[in-house]
Design a protein around this motif. Structure first.
Motif, PDB file in Angstrom:
ATOM      1  N   GLU A 187       0.826  -1.211   0.000  1.00 30.56           N
ATOM      2  CA  GLU A 187       0.000   0.000   0.000  1.00 30.56           C
ATOM      3  C   GLU A 187       0.859   1.259   0.000  1.00 30.56           C
ATOM      4  O   GLU A 187       0.470   2.288  -0.571  1.00 30.56           O
ATOM      5  N   LEU A 188       2.041   1.202   0.617  1.00 32.28           N
ATOM      6  CA  LEU A 188       2.885   2.390   0.741  1.00 32.28           C
ATOM      7  C   LEU A 188       3.550   2.781  -0.573  1.00 32.28           C
ATOM      8  O   LEU A 188       3.819   3.961  -0.808  1.00 32.28           O
ATOM      9  N   THR A 189       3.835   1.804  -1.447  1.00 36.18           N
ATOM     10  CA  THR A 189       4.543   2.107  -2.702  1.00 36.18           C
ATOM     11  C   THR A 189       3.927   1.336  -3.874  1.00 36.18           C
ATOM     12  O   THR A 189       4.598   0.510  -4.500  1.00 36.18           O
ATOM     13  N   PRO A 190       2.693   1.627  -4.222  1.00 38.53           N
ATOM     14  CA  PRO A 190       2.044   0.880  -5.308  1.00 38.53           C
ATOM     15  C   PRO A 190       2.278   1.456  -6.702  1.00 38.53           C
ATOM     16  O   PRO A 190       1.999   0.789  -7.702  1.00 38.53           O
ATOM     17  N   LEU A 191       2.758   2.679  -6.787  1.00 38.12           N
ATOM     18  CA  LEU A 191       2.804   3.363  -8.074  1.00 38.12           C
ATOM     19  C   LEU A 191       3.767   2.703  -9.058  1.00 38.12           C
ATOM     20  O   LEU A 191       3.482   2.604 -10.251  1.00 38.12           O
ATOM     21  N   THR A 192       4.915   2.249  -8.556  1.00 39.95           N
ATOM     22  CA  THR A 192       5.898   1.629  -9.442  1.00 39.95           C
ATOM     23  C   THR A 192       5.333   0.375 -10.092  1.00 39.95           C
ATOM     24  O   THR A 192       5.583   0.113 -11.278  1.00 39.95           O
ATOM     25  N   THR A 193       4.574  -0.416  -9.346  1.00 41.57           N
ATOM     26  CA  THR A 193       3.999  -1.635  -9.907  1.00 41.57           C
ATOM     27  C   THR A 193       2.960  -1.310 -10.974  1.00 41.57           C
ATOM     28  O   THR A 193       2.880  -1.979 -12.012  1.00 41.57           O
ATOM     29  N   LEU A 194       2.164  -0.288 -10.744  1.00 39.29           N
ATOM     30  CA  LEU A 194       1.192   0.124 -11.763  1.00 39.29           C
ATOM     31  C   LEU A 194       1.909   0.598 -13.024  1.00 39.29           C
ATOM     32  O   LEU A 194       1.498   0.294 -14.155  1.00 39.29           O
ATOM     33  N   PHE A 195       2.973   1.330 -12.844  1.00 42.84           N
ATOM     34  CA  PHE A 195       3.774   1.818 -13.976  1.00 42.84           C
ATOM     35  C   PHE A 195       4.399   0.651 -14.734  1.00 42.84           C
ATOM     36  O   PHE A 195       4.475   0.643 -15.965  1.00 42.84           O
ATOM     37  N   PHE A 196       4.841  -0.364 -13.988  1.00 42.46           N
ATOM     38  CA  PHE A 196       5.415  -1.563 -14.586  1.00 42.46           C
ATOM     39  C   PHE A 196       4.356  -2.348 -15.362  1.00 42.46           C
ATOM     40  O   PHE A 196       4.621  -2.864 -16.453  1.00 42.46           O
ATOM     41  N   ALA A 197       3.144  -2.434 -14.813  1.00 43.07           N
ATOM     42  CA  ALA A 197       2.061  -3.115 -15.531  1.00 43.07           C
ATOM     43  C   ALA A 197       1.763  -2.417 -16.850  1.00 43.07           C
ATOM     44  O   ALA A 197       1.505  -3.060 -17.876  1.00 43.07           O
ATOM     45  N   GLN A 198       1.804  -1.099 -16.818  1.00 37.74           N
ATOM     46  CA  GLN A 198       1.596  -0.344 -18.060  1.00 37.74           C
ATOM     47  C   GLN A 198       2.695  -0.659 -19.074  1.00 37.74           C
ATOM     48  O   GLN A 198       2.433  -0.801 -20.283  1.00 37.74           O
ATOM     49  N   LEU A 199       3.918  -0.787 -18.605  1.00 38.52           N
ATOM     50  CA  LEU A 199       5.023  -1.152 -19.486  1.00 38.52           C
ATOM     51  C   LEU A 199       4.782  -2.518 -20.120  1.00 38.52           C
ATOM     52  O   LEU A 199       5.010  -2.713 -21.322  1.00 38.52           O
TER      53      LEU A 199
END
Length: 490
Positions: A187-199
């Motif tokens: 929950e504290l650092t979800p943005l990188t994973t979302l960005f990776f999914a977009q990649l």
């Protein structure tokens, strides 16, 4: 780093769940506010998954499993290779994003992009090397065929401290093996994973192969996924306490599990060590990622004849560290992840001082905005101190002394954990003995960083089960099938 650049990168990150190849708002109606730990300000608001969203993600993974498993290994490998290449093109965006949501200095975030990318490249290459064996049975009456098959849909739970590398370290071998996945980032650092999914979407990964659910109700969303009989694998990186509970939940379905849990790494410096190299290794092993790493050295066990000089040298270096927001030039120590982490570091330091330890530098919370703690060196830490038993996860270097090799081994092994150890000695035979005697799954011999995509990462005792990375890593996502056929010449 300009505010406009930060805003540009944050705006490019999806704020929804990724399920079945689509970005969806989810059904909960709730949101998660992601904050910059260096300032305490909210940097982005994203969707907060419900139990129903978690079920939908697993449905998508199950629906895509058969076709993905049947996809040629070369095709799976090429998708991972394209992901590696695109990550290199976007490396500055990923690095900045990790610094904003997690706090690590930008230089270290760039290092994580390089490290995390290697899992995509490595397992892209391993996808075409999944092999079995064929041979005559001992009786000569038949032929034995041993083959490897994808284990099936996987649930991957990643931690906050290495938001890209921990995702690629799990997703890449799963995809290479032919498994579909549901990823739940911290929950504290979800943005990188979302960005990776977009990649992954951008490089042509088929819909449903990777699904991402971000949630503030982790146990509620994870429980039904783990209990679903269609799930066949659980991989988790995080605390030992949570890992134990997940293993208990997994038992009902007899899930394959991989657990990379807590650490209490000993860093042993013998009297014959090359001291400059030992100091350099100590600083890397302790202060990388602001000490917030399961591989961070937790206990510095230094021979009594050199302890004073070792402490003097590391203190001199630590005093020169620049503390601040990770986007600022020259910063080497960023914030801890939140206020609770700062409080824990302060409590552990105060307990050690109360038991007789001395502070040679640092030792306190830094007042003001953000969650900062002074880089700290403690000497004369006494047996029984909490800081010797608990994982610090902060920029605190604690020194204890030993008299001989047996004493060093006893102190090093006196923990329920066994992830990694570090040893500095110029005696080759002693180094070999330490490989045999120290109860850890990994060891750095005269080196302060051991992680590598081509090597098996994992621990013993309560530091976990299974391995990530290396050729061992892909086998965590494969099941072995034995087939016997009649003698074709009979």
């Amino acid at each position: 780093m300009t505010e406009s650049r930060e805003s540009e990168v944050l705006a490019s990150v999806p704020d929804r769940l990724f399920i079945g190849g689509a970005w969806v708002a989810g059904t909960s109606g709730r949101t998660i506010r992601v904050s910059d730990p260096a300032t305490g300000t909210v940097i982005k608001t994203i969707a907060d998954a419900s139990v129903a969203d978690g079920a939908a993600a697993l449905d998508a993974a199950v629906a895509a499993q058969e076709s993905w498993a049947a996809t040629a290994p070369r095709v799976r490998g090429e998708i991972l290779r394209r992901a590696f290449d695109l990550l290199q093109e976007r490396r500055e965006d990923f690095a900045l994003l990790m610094t904003l949501e997690m706090g690590k200095p930008l230089m270290e975030a760039r290092g994580e992009v390089a490290y995390g990318g290697e899992f995509l490249r490595w397992f892209g290459e391993e996808a075409v090397r999944i092999s079995g064996r064929y041979g005559t049975n001992p009786e000569g009456t038949g032929r034995m065929i041993v083959s490897q098959h994808p284990v099936g849909p996987c649930f991957l739970i990643t931690p906050w401290n290495f938001p890209l590398a921990m995702a690629t370290r799990k997703v890449a071998p799963a995809l290479a093996a032919g498994c579909t996945v549901v990823v739940k980032p911290a929950e504290l650092t979800p943005l990188t994973t979302l960005f990776f999914a977009q990649l992954l979407e951008d490089v042509g990964l088929p819909a449903g192969v990777v699904n991402v659910v971000t949630t503030s109700t982790s146990a509620a969303v994870s429980g039904p996924i783990i209990a679903d009989p269609r799930l066949r694998k659980l991989s988790f990186t995080g605390s030992t306490g949570v890992g134990r509970r997940l293993i208990e939940q997994s038992a009902a379905s007899v899930l394959r599990v991989s657990m990379e849990l807590g650490g209490n790494a000993p860093f042993v410096v013998f009297e014959d060590a090359e001291l400059d190299k030992a100091v350099e290794g100590a600083l890397l092993a302790k202060f990388r990622n602001v000490g917030q790493a399961c591989t961070a050295a937790n206990r510095f066990i230094v021979h009594e004849s050199i302890a004073t000089e070792f402490a003097r040298r590391v203190t001199e270096r630590v005093k020169g560290y620049a503390v601040g927001r990770g986007t600022e030039d020259g910063v080497t120590i960023g914030p801890l992840i939140n206020g609770a982490a700062v409080d824990k570091a302060a409590e552990l330091v105060q307990d050690a001082i109360a038991r007789g330890a001395a502070v040679t530098t640092g030792g306190k919370k830094i007042e003001g905005a953000g969650s900062f703690f002074e880089p700290t060196v403690l000497t004369g830490v006494r047996p029984g101190s909490d800081i010797l038993r608990e994982e610090i996860f902060g920029p605190v270097l604690s020194i204890v002394t030993f008299a001989d090799e047996d004493d060093a081994v006893r102190i090093a092994n006196d923990t329920e954990y066994g992830l990694v150890s570090y040893v500095f000695t110029q005696d080759l035979a002693r180094g070999q003995r330490m490989i045999e005697r120290l109860q850890t799954g990994m060891m750095g011999l005269n080196i302060g960083v051991v992680s590598n995509a081509a090597a098996p990462f994992g621990g013993v005792k309560q530091s976990g089960v299974g391995r990530e990375g290396g050729f061992e890593g892909i086998h965590e996502y494969l099941s072995t099938k034995y087939t016997l056929t009649p003698d074709p010449f009979a």
